[in-house]
Scaffold this motif. Structure first.
Motif, PDB file in Angstrom:
ATOM      1  N   UNK A  38       0.816  -1.202   0.000  1.00  0.00           N
ATOM      2  CA  UNK A  38       0.000   0.000   0.000  1.00  0.00           C
ATOM      3  C   UNK A  38       0.852   1.256   0.000  1.00  0.00           C
ATOM      4  N   UNK A  39       0.203   2.378   0.271  1.00  0.00           N
ATOM      5  CA  UNK A  39       0.891   3.669   0.275  1.00  0.00           C
ATOM      6  C   UNK A  39       0.623   4.390   1.593  1.00  0.00           C
ATOM      7  N   UNK A  40       1.551   5.265   1.943  1.00  0.00           N
ATOM      8  CA  UNK A  40       1.451   6.063   3.156  1.00  0.00           C
ATOM      9  C   UNK A  40       1.116   7.501   2.769  1.00  0.00           C
ATOM     10  N   UNK A  41       0.087   8.045   3.414  1.00  0.00           N
ATOM     11  CA  UNK A  41      -0.361   9.416   3.141  1.00  0.00           C
ATOM     12  C   UNK A  41      -0.233  10.245   4.406  1.00  0.00           C
ATOM     13  N   UNK A  42       0.279  11.470   4.242  1.00  0.00           N
ATOM     14  CA  UNK A  42       0.329  12.434   5.325  1.00  0.00           C
ATOM     15  C   UNK A  42      -0.808  13.436   5.172  1.00  0.00           C
ATOM     16  N   UNK A  43      -1.236  13.980   6.289  1.00  0.00           N
ATOM     17  CA  UNK A  43      -2.220  15.057   6.221  1.00  0.00           C
ATOM     18  C   UNK A  43      -1.527  16.326   5.751  1.00  0.00           C
ATOM     19  N   UNK A  44      -1.921  16.816   4.571  1.00  0.00           N
ATOM     20  CA  UNK A  44      -1.280  17.994   3.982  1.00  0.00           C
ATOM     21  C   UNK A  44      -2.240  19.170   3.846  1.00  0.00           C
ATOM     22  N   UNK A  45      -3.424  19.039   4.418  1.00  0.00           N
ATOM     23  CA  UNK A  45      -4.387  20.144   4.373  1.00  0.00           C
ATOM     24  C   UNK A  45      -5.227  20.109   5.634  1.00  0.00           C
ATOM     25  N   UNK A  46      -5.943  21.153   5.888  1.00  0.00           N
ATOM     26  CA  UNK A  46      -6.801  21.224   7.062  1.00  0.00           C
ATOM     27  C   UNK A  46      -8.069  20.426   6.814  1.00  0.00           C
ATOM     28  N   UNK A  47      -8.328  19.478   7.697  1.00  0.00           N
ATOM     29  CA  UNK A  47      -9.540  18.665   7.614  1.00  0.00           C
ATOM     30  C   UNK A  47     -10.338  18.905   8.883  1.00  0.00           C
ATOM     31  N   UNK A  48     -11.432  19.598   8.765  1.00  0.00           N
ATOM     32  CA  UNK A  48     -12.194  19.984   9.958  1.00  0.00           C
ATOM     33  C   UNK A  48     -13.684  19.823   9.763  1.00  0.00           C
ATOM     34  N   UNK A  49     -14.095  18.748   9.084  1.00  0.00           N
ATOM     35  CA  UNK A  49     -15.522  18.487   8.960  1.00  0.00           C
ATOM     36  C   UNK A  49     -16.119  18.318  10.347  1.00  0.00           C
ATOM     37  N   UNK A  50     -17.260  18.935  10.611  1.00  0.00           N
ATOM     38  CA  UNK A  50     -17.841  18.858  11.962  1.00  0.00           C
ATOM     39  C   UNK A  50     -18.269  17.436  12.322  1.00  0.00           C
ATOM     40  N   UNK A  51     -18.053  17.075  13.585  1.00  0.00           N
ATOM     41  CA  UNK A  51     -18.501  15.782  14.088  1.00  0.00           C
ATOM     42  C   UNK A  51     -19.979  15.849  14.428  1.00  0.00           C
ATOM     43  N   UNK A  52     -20.597  14.708  14.479  1.00  0.00           N
ATOM     44  CA  UNK A  52     -22.034  14.662  14.792  1.00  0.00           C
ATOM     45  C   UNK A  52     -22.312  15.065  16.231  1.00  0.00           C
ATOM     46  N   UNK A  53     -21.300  14.991  17.087  1.00  0.00           N
ATOM     47  CA  UNK A  53     -21.413  15.398  18.485  1.00  0.00           C
ATOM     48  C   UNK A  53     -20.300  16.400  18.768  1.00  0.00           C
ATOM     49  N   UNK A  54     -20.633  17.503  19.383  1.00  0.00           N
ATOM     50  CA  UNK A  54     -19.638  18.536  19.683  1.00  0.00           C
ATOM     51  C   UNK A  54     -18.675  18.042  20.759  1.00  0.00           C
ATOM     52  N   UNK A  55     -17.371  18.072  20.447  1.00  0.00           N
ATOM     53  CA  UNK A  55     -16.335  17.668  21.380  1.00  0.00           C
ATOM     54  C   UNK A  55     -15.325  18.799  21.527  1.00  0.00           C
ATOM     55  N   UNK A  56     -14.613  18.874  22.649  1.00  0.00           N
ATOM     56  CA  UNK A  56     -13.579  19.915  22.820  1.00  0.00           C
ATOM     57  C   UNK A  56     -12.574  19.871  21.678  1.00  0.00           C
ATOM     58  N   UNK A  57     -12.322  20.996  21.062  1.00  0.00           N
ATOM     59  CA  UNK A  57     -11.504  21.037  19.848  1.00  0.00           C
ATOM     60  C   UNK A  57     -10.011  20.966  20.118  1.00  0.00           C
ATOM     61  N   UNK A  58      -9.573  21.258  21.311  1.00  0.00           N
ATOM     62  CA  UNK A  58      -8.137  21.298  21.581  1.00  0.00           C
ATOM     63  C   UNK A  58      -7.518  19.965  21.929  1.00  0.00           C
ATOM     64  N   UNK A  59      -8.311  18.921  22.103  1.00  0.00           N
ATOM     65  CA  UNK A  59      -7.777  17.627  22.501  1.00  0.00           C
ATOM     66  C   UNK A  59      -7.298  16.854  21.290  1.00  0.00           C
ATOM     67  N   UNK A  60      -6.131  16.212  21.445  1.00  0.00           N
ATOM     68  CA  UNK A  60      -5.520  15.521  20.304  1.00  0.00           C
ATOM     69  C   UNK A  60      -6.416  14.407  19.769  1.00  0.00           C
TER      70      UNK A  60
END
Length: 559
Positions: A183-205
């Motif tokens: 397979x191939x390895x992909x890094x996150x190279x852009x901001x991905x911030x689609x909202x979750x179905x339940x609101x969670x604290x945004x600062x937690x890893x």
């Protein structure tokens, strides 16, 4: 670089007669074109339509590309399998394929637990969120096992990056010689911030990684995107959000603790009826050998104990296996008082098998499993003292163990290395006191066994595992206690310290694992039991019956 969105054109309306090279052209949203041979929509066939725009015909949602065992992180198996590493059971996807390959998003704890996890997913792709790289950087400092793993992962990622000029095209995981990882390895190279179905604290890893998984699932609805994490709460949150999440099980040697190799086999009642034809027997140096042929021989392993109980009991050890032919040898009866080892006689069948392994000079590596009170430490110490002080086969006993607290840590301990290890060696002190008492009370024991406790202790060295790397033990009897709390990598570090003439004994109880993220299937002692199975100079036995006291036996069963 932004990831391409999945096409909205229905597959049934697309002409699939022509299939150009896998390539994504700019979408109507004005995204930058991404050209790659294996992009994140791999497993989806590109198709040319009249307006020369490349779209994709998607396979059925959530349809795996291979059999149900394709994923190295499968959490449920249809049946119990043999004791082999999980990834060896996976079938490769055929060239035609039955669906899309999966996209696994790795949590940081998977990389810290197994630095080689990047190459354990065969034909499937791996995606690393930026937060995972950030957490790797936070954990890289120090001399702990976690810090070493973090540095190893960082070096591996750096080596993979040097083999590619464009991260947006993905990195071939087999570029470093790992042929099974196609397979191939992909890094996150852009901001991905689609909202979750339940609101969670945004600062937690953890929540940021969950957001990445949600975004990838939205962008590639026809492809199975799965979060792989060793954190149970992380997996629970992902499932509550409607996301696919699995545990990392590739490090498991066995999928069920009941499948662990026990080191002995009870022969069926009709064994001699089926195997007595053409049987040969002879005696050499007081040992009787049998050469047998038959269907059950294929299940034997070298140094495994096979026995038959009844009116004419027989206890033998497999010395050689060749096809459907095996050579069995009778063992020494250590249950008889005349064959006692430093005043200790075997109290049951498994202890008799264990002493045959511990006292055999041709066996360099012995593993003992068993619940509390089965006599693992006592047998190992008795065998070690006999071969150090009587037969002079080894120069001294070296004992070490994993210093993992059952409760809250008591903090730093004062003194030298051996003084720091003394609080962890209560089992050593208890068994030495018992052996010394037996030696003084039994008048039939030779005078050498009545040596003072100080002289005996002078031949026993207590060492910390923290200072084992780089050492070489010559003609030593090494005992590794509480080995169930060691990782496979730590076990390798300790076992490879053995020099010429050294014997290593590993003991543990897989029901008492205190190391985080380790289970019965992934423990270091389970790993070595499986890997050393059948080697002519190693042996294993699982002790079944407790001999400490009736209270301890009942507590082990009832609690």
């Amino acid at each position: 670089m932004p990831l391409p969105k999945m096409p909205t054109t229905l597959a049934s309306k697309v002409d699939v007669s022509k299939e150009p090279k896998a390539e994504l052209t700019p979408s109507t949203t004005g995204q930058t074109p991404l050209r790659t041979k294996a992009n994140l929509t791999e497993g989806v066939k590109p198709t040319t339509v009249a307006n020369n725009t490349t779209v994709s015909t998607a396979t059925a949602p959530n349809k795996p590309s291979v059999a149900s065992t394709a994923s190295t992180t499968t959490t449920k198996a249809s049946e119990k399998k043999a004791t082999k590493p999980a990834n060896r059971h996976h079938k490769k996807a055929s060239s035609q394929g039955t669906g899309a390959t999966k996209l696994f998003v790795l949590d940081t704890n998977v990389l810290l637990h197994d630095p080689t996890s990047l190459f354990r997913f065969e034909e499937h792709d791996i995606y690393l969120p930026m937060m995972a790289l950030e957490e790797l950087d936070h954990n890289k400092k120090g001399m702990t096992e976690v810090a070493r793993n973090a540095r190893q992962v960082s070096r591996t990622l750096d080596d993979l990056c040097t083999e590619s000029t464009n991260l947006s095209e993905g990195l071939a995981l087999n570029s470093l010689g790992n042929k099974e990882a196609t397979g191939r390895l992909w890094f996150q190279t852009e901001k991905l911030d689609d909202p979750l179905s339940i609101a969670l604290p945004s600062g937690k890893a953890d929540n940021m990684i969950l957001t990445v998984v949600q975004s990838l699932q939205n962008q590639f609805p026809q492809r199975q995107v799965t979060l792989v994490s060793k954190d149970i709460n992380m997996r629970l949150k992902a499932r509550a959000l409607g996301l696919s999440a699995e545990d990392y099980l590739n490090d498991h040697t066995v999928e069920d603790s009941d499948l662990i190799y026990e080191g002995n086999i009870l022969l069926p009642d009709n064994f001699w009826v089926k195997h007595s034809k053409d049987m040969e027997s002879w005696t050499q140096a007081g040992t009787t050998f049998y050469r047998i042929k038959g269907p059950h021989v294929a299940d034997f392993s070298v140094n495994e104990f096979v026995y038959f109980e009844g009116d004419s009991p027989l206890y033998t050890q497999v010395k050689e296996v060749s096809g459907k032919t095996a050579v069995l040898a009778t063992i020494r009866d250590y249950t008889h008082p005349k064959n006692n080892v430093w005043g200790v006689s075997a109290r049951n069948r498994e202890q008799n098998f264990a002493l045959n392994l511990l006292m055999n000079p041709d066996i360099d590596f012995v593993t003992l499993l068993g619940q509390a009170g089965t006599g693992k430490t006592l047998l190992a110490l008795a065998a070690g003292l006999t071969q150090v002080l009587e037969t002079k086969r080894y120069t001294e006993i070296i004992m070490t163990r994993a210093t993992v607290s059952v409760g809250e840590d008591i903090g730093f301990l004062p003194g030298t290395e051996e003084e720091k290890m003394q609080p962890w060696m209560g089992a050593l002190e208890d068994n030495l006191e018992f052996l010394n008492t037996r030696a003084r009370q039994d008048s039939s024991i030779q005078w050498e066994r009545s040596l003072s406790k100080e002289i005996i202790q002078s031949h026993i060295k207590v060492k910390s595992m923290n200072f084992m790397r780089g050492r070489t033990f010559l003609n030593k009897f090494v005992i590794i206690d509480e080995a169930q709390n060691l990782t496979p990598k730590q076990m390798k570090t300790l076992i490879t310290r053995a020099g010429p003439g050294t014997k290593i004994v590993c003991m543990g109880n897989i029901a008492q694992i205190d190391t985080p993220y380790l289970t019965e299937g992934s423990s270091g002692i389970t790993y070595v039991v499986d890997r050393f199975k059948g080697w002519p100079h190693s042996g294993h036995i699982t002790l079944q019956k407790g001999e400490r006291s009736r209270l301890a036996d009942y507590a082990s069963d009832a609690l």
